[in-house]
Scaffold this active site. Structure first.
Site, PDB file in Angstrom:
ATOM      1  N   SER A  78      -2.143   4.231   4.657  1.00  0.00           N
ATOM      2  CA  SER A  78      -0.786   4.647   5.026  1.00  0.00           C
ATOM      3  C   SER A  78      -0.384   5.924   4.275  1.00  0.00           C
ATOM      4  O   SER A  78      -0.946   6.230   3.217  1.00  0.00           O
ATOM      5  CB  SER A  78       0.186   3.514   4.684  1.00  0.00           C
ATOM      6  OG  SER A  78       0.078   3.218   3.309  1.00  0.00           O
TER       7      SER A  78
ATOM      8  N   CYS B 206      -4.768   4.583  13.696  1.00  0.00           N
ATOM      9  CA  CYS B 206      -4.016   5.763  13.237  1.00  0.00           C
ATOM     10  C   CYS B 206      -3.893   6.762  14.369  1.00  0.00           C
ATOM     11  O   CYS B 206      -3.101   7.697  14.290  1.00  0.00           O
ATOM     12  CB  CYS B 206      -4.694   6.396  12.045  1.00  0.00           C
ATOM     13  SG  CYS B 206      -6.259   7.132  12.477  1.00  0.00           S
TER      14      CYS B 206
ATOM     15  N   LYS C 101     -14.159   0.808  -2.283  1.00  0.00           N
ATOM     16  CA  LYS C 101     -13.144  -0.228  -2.493  1.00  0.00           C
ATOM     17  C   LYS C 101     -12.484  -0.463  -1.135  1.00  0.00           C
ATOM     18  O   LYS C 101     -11.625   0.286  -0.708  1.00  0.00           O
ATOM     19  CB  LYS C 101     -12.100   0.205  -3.528  1.00  0.00           C
ATOM     20  CG  LYS C 101     -11.378  -1.001  -4.089  1.00  0.00           C
ATOM     21  CD  LYS C 101      -9.873  -1.018  -4.057  1.00  0.00           C
ATOM     22  CE  LYS C 101      -9.047  -0.700  -2.907  1.00  0.00           C
ATOM     23  NZ  LYS C 101      -8.721  -1.823  -2.011  1.00  0.00           N
TER      24      LYS C 101
ATOM     25  N   GLU D  20       6.152   4.954  11.565  1.00  0.00           N
ATOM     26  CA  GLU D  20       4.973   4.258  12.090  1.00  0.00           C
ATOM     27  C   GLU D  20       5.275   2.763  12.190  1.00  0.00           C
ATOM     28  O   GLU D  20       5.702   2.150  11.204  1.00  0.00           O
ATOM     29  CB  GLU D  20       3.786   4.494  11.139  1.00  0.00           C
ATOM     30  CG  GLU D  20       2.493   3.903  11.643  1.00  0.00           C
ATOM     31  CD  GLU D  20       1.295   4.257  10.752  1.00  0.00           C
ATOM     32  OE1 GLU D  20       1.435   4.244   9.526  1.00  0.00           O
ATOM     33  OE2 GLU D  20       0.218   4.533  11.313  1.00  0.00           O
TER      34      GLU D  20
HETATM   35  P1  NAD Z   1      -2.710   0.806   3.013  1.00  0.00           P
HETATM   36  O1  NAD Z   1      -2.255   2.175   2.662  1.00  0.00           O
HETATM   37  O2  NAD Z   1      -1.808  -0.330   2.749  1.00  0.00           O
HETATM   38  O3  NAD Z   1      -4.076   0.466   2.224  1.00  0.00           O
HETATM   39  C1  NAD Z   1      -5.198   1.323   2.275  1.00  0.00           C
HETATM   40  C2  NAD Z   1      -6.051   1.096   1.029  1.00  0.00           C
HETATM   41  O4  NAD Z   1      -5.308   1.472  -0.130  1.00  0.00           O
HETATM   42  C3  NAD Z   1      -6.478  -0.352   0.801  1.00  0.00           C
HETATM   43  O5  NAD Z   1      -7.788  -0.360   0.303  1.00  0.00           O
HETATM   44  C4  NAD Z   1      -5.473  -0.850  -0.229  1.00  0.00           C
HETATM   45  O6  NAD Z   1      -5.981  -1.901  -1.032  1.00  0.00           O
HETATM   46  C5  NAD Z   1      -5.226   0.397  -1.060  1.00  0.00           C
HETATM   47  N1  NAD Z   1      -3.871   0.473  -1.661  1.00  0.00           N
HETATM   48  C6  NAD Z   1      -2.732  -0.078  -1.168  1.00  0.00           C
HETATM   49  N2  NAD Z   1      -1.675   0.268  -1.949  1.00  0.00           N
HETATM   50  C7  NAD Z   1      -2.174   1.037  -2.941  1.00  0.00           C
HETATM   51  C8  NAD Z   1      -1.587   1.699  -4.048  1.00  0.00           C
HETATM   52  N3  NAD Z   1      -0.289   1.625  -4.289  1.00  0.00           N
HETATM   53  N4  NAD Z   1      -2.384   2.421  -4.869  1.00  0.00           N
HETATM   54  C9  NAD Z   1      -3.702   2.502  -4.633  1.00  0.00           C
HETATM   55  N5  NAD Z   1      -4.330   1.894  -3.586  1.00  0.00           N
HETATM   56  C10 NAD Z   1      -3.580   1.169  -2.755  1.00  0.00           C
HETATM   57  O7  NAD Z   1      -3.165   0.879   4.554  1.00  0.00           O
HETATM   58  P2  NAD Z   1      -3.593  -0.312   5.524  1.00  0.00           P
HETATM   59  O8  NAD Z   1      -2.396  -1.136   5.846  1.00  0.00           O
HETATM   60  O9  NAD Z   1      -4.815  -0.986   5.022  1.00  0.00           O
HETATM   61  O10 NAD Z   1      -4.028   0.538   6.809  1.00  0.00           O
HETATM   62  C11 NAD Z   1      -3.141   0.975   7.797  1.00  0.00           C
HETATM   63  C12 NAD Z   1      -2.727   2.405   7.576  1.00  0.00           C
HETATM   64  O11 NAD Z   1      -3.864   3.261   7.538  1.00  0.00           O
HETATM   65  C13 NAD Z   1      -1.853   2.944   8.715  1.00  0.00           C
HETATM   66  O12 NAD Z   1      -0.808   3.688   8.158  1.00  0.00           O
HETATM   67  C14 NAD Z   1      -2.806   3.846   9.498  1.00  0.00           C
HETATM   68  O13 NAD Z   1      -2.172   4.868  10.242  1.00  0.00           O
HETATM   69  C15 NAD Z   1      -3.652   4.396   8.404  1.00  0.00           C
HETATM   70  N6  NAD Z   1      -4.935   4.897   8.893  1.00  0.00           N
HETATM   71  C16 NAD Z   1      -5.130   6.247   8.892  1.00  0.00           C
HETATM   72  C17 NAD Z   1      -6.319   6.771   9.386  1.00  0.00           C
HETATM   73  C18 NAD Z   1      -6.550   8.246   9.423  1.00  0.00           C
HETATM   74  O14 NAD Z   1      -7.681   8.657   9.653  1.00  0.00           O
HETATM   75  N7  NAD Z   1      -5.554   9.083   9.179  1.00  0.00           N
HETATM   76  C19 NAD Z   1      -7.317   5.902   9.872  1.00  0.00           C
HETATM   77  C20 NAD Z   1      -7.081   4.520   9.822  1.00  0.00           C
HETATM   78  C21 NAD Z   1      -5.880   4.027   9.333  1.00  0.00           C
END
Ligand code: NAD
Length: 483
Positions: A227, A282, A174, A383
């Site tokens: 996140s 990240c 997804k 962040e």
């Molecule tokens: P996000 O958390 O908004 O979304 C990530 C995924 O979760 C998406 O597929 C989204 O549709 C889904 N999602 C969103 N809200 C949800 C919920 N309430 N319940 C279930 N699923 C949900 O993150 P983003 O904005 O797409 O990406 C940026 C974030 O990802 C930043 O915080 C970054 O630091 C982090 N990140 C971390 C790593 C790592 O390896 N630690 C790598 C890349 C990005």
């Protein structure tokens, strides 16, 4: 009319039952490139059914044959390298070089999966008691899911999918609804390698589809990247359902710069770490802590070099920094910059209100530097996920490490120094999962687990490396007597 994306289920492209869609916008040109369906629990049920149905045949497919699919897949990714890179630029706003780098790293994860026939082997011991032998075998564990973020739309799914399926599991992805177009290409290639039906499945959507996947009783485990706020929800929901989960969260990465560091090369490196992918990594450098006299030099050199960065549309080869992901992200980032100023930081480079000729409505934020940042300010703690670097001063190495360890995140931390003693003390004491020494972005390669501590990771087994083999297999202990 805008094209509506399809899901890929049971070896076929299928219309999602969902009426609702999420528009996919090019953040530089503002063109709506496609509509991403906001798939429902019905769509998820269909995907899980296909993955369950495909599991028995796939787990019995010899592991060497499973690995052979990855050879074919890798060749297709190589053949489509430039096309994938361009699509990623259009959906995410990063630069073409950043996109190319991402595809290269994604290929490393496919390479790693080709080693599964070796990595999945286990051990044994004869005569554990008189005439009794004991062995461990690893078996695939069932249906796995990955829920992935927008910022590395092609690479992050491949941190998981190749290893999971080569271990003999079936898989549902997804992706982020903000960047589903490179994932569509990914599944077009997976379709071309002719995997048996149900081995890989794609469900496009947002929160509803994530929730249905986490709660489905036939899903064994979930890999998540995104996140911290969502990572925690994913971890809590999956563990409550008795599922395996690895949830990689957000970050606030600190870099300590010692007075003995080579300032020019350190700054060049820090600049790449802070402004690469417009700060939306990240592993992005978010705070640079100058120790003693390093602070002033660091500030001057950073401002000098950051000012020269060419901001523009990522498809133009001369562009060094692209857009952030959306207008909403730009607004949020600019508000956080203002919050930093209101809290007492000095803005020594201001990227707000950045306009690029020809892309006047694009979501550009120029490189920004906030100086004199203090530990209690929001810009030091939370962040920002944009091209904003905060500068802090520490009087000693120990104070710098204290500042870093005070953060509730623990994704990455780096030190720039020419002293082996400080480098060792830093590695030894710093509470972060990925540590860099004279490296701005401490990104683990595919055969190492991706680190992460505190609010940057929820779970036990991390993504990538041997942890991923553990995560995607079930161990059985067999004790035999034949005499
Ligand atoms: P996000 O958390 O908004 O979304 C990530 C995924 O979760 C998406 O597929 C989204 O549709 C889904 N999602 C969103 N809200 C949800 C919920 N309430 N319940 C279930 N699923 C949900 O993150 P983003 O904005 O797409 O990406 C940026 C974030 O990802 C930043 O915080 C970054 O630091 C982090 N990140 C971390 C790593 C790592 O390896 N630690 C790598 C890349 C990005």
């Amino acid at each position: 009319m805008t094209r509506k994306l399809k899901n890929y289920i049971g070896g076929e492209w299928v219309e999602a039952s969902a009426e609702a869609v999420i528009p996919v916008e090019n953040p530089a040109t503002c063109e709506i490139m496609a509509d991403c369906p906001d798939s429902t629990a019905d769509d998820v049920n269909q995907a899980v059914e296909a993955a369950v149905a495909g599991f028995e045949e796939w787990r019995r497919t010899p592991v060497l044959s499973r690995a052979q699919y990855m050879h074919h897949f890798k060749n297709l990714v190589e053949d489509n390298f430039e096309k994938i890179s361009q699509v990623m630029v259009m959906e995410s706003g990063k630069t073409i070089d950043e996109a190319r780098g991402e595809v290269r790293r994604a290929i490393e994860s496919i390479d790693y999966a080709m080693s599964v026939p070796v990595l999945m082997r286990s051990d044994g011991l004869e005569d554990i008691s008189s005439g009794i032998d004991e062995t461990t075998i690893r078996q695939p564990a069932g249906v796995f899911v990955a829920i992935t973020p927008f910022n590395f739309p092609f690479m992050v799914p491949l941190w998981f999918l190749p290893t999971a399926i080569t271990c003999g599991n079936t898989f549902i992805l997804k992706p982020s609804p903000q960047t589903p177009l490179s994932t569509e290409l990914l599944f077009e290639m997976l379709d071309e390698i002719d995997l048996p039906e149900g081995v890989v499945n794609l469900v496009n959507g947002g929160i509803a589809s994530s929730e249905a996947l986490m709660k489905h009783p036939d899903v064994t485990g979930v890999s998540f990247v995104g996140s911290s706020h969502v990572a925690k929800i994913i971890y809590e929901t999956c563990t409550a359902q008795g599922k395996r989960v690895q949830a990689q969260g957000g970050a606030k990465n600190y870099i300590a710069v010692m007075p003995d560091a080579d300032m020019e090369s350190s700054v060049k490196n820090i600049l790449g770490a802070a402004y690469g992918c417009a700060g939306q990594r990240c592993l992005a450098a978010a705070v640079a802590v100058g120790v003693g006299e390093a602070y002033g030099k660091l500030k001057d050199e950073l401002v000098k070099q950051a000012k020269t960065l060419q901001v523009g549309y990522g498809l133009e080869e001369t562009t060094q920094m692209g857009t952030v992901i959306s207008g909403a992200a730009k607004e949020r980032i600019e508000k956080m910059i203002q919050q930093g100023v209101d809290d007492g930081a000095s803005i020594v480079l201001d990227g707000r209100g950045k306009v690029v000729d020809g892309y006047e409505n694009g979501s550009f934020v120029g490189p920004t530097i906030l100086a004199d940042v203090k530990t209690d300010m929001v810009v030091a703690r939370e962040e920002i996920f944009g091209p904003v670097l905060s500068l802090m001063k520490a009087d000693s190495f120990e104070e710098a490490v204290g500042i870093i360890n005070n953060s509730h995140y623990g994704n990455a931390a780096s030190i720039f120094t020419s002293s082996g003693k400080y480098a060792r003390e830093f590695k030894y004491n710093v509470n972060a999962g990925n540590v860099g020494v004279n490296i701005g972005v401490a990104a683990p390669s595919a055969s190492f687990p991706f680190g992460g501590q505190k609010d940057s990771f929820f779970g036990d087994l991390h993504g990538q490396g041997m942890d991923s083999i553990e995560f995607y297999t079930e161990r059985k202990i067999v004790i035999e007597r034949w005499i």
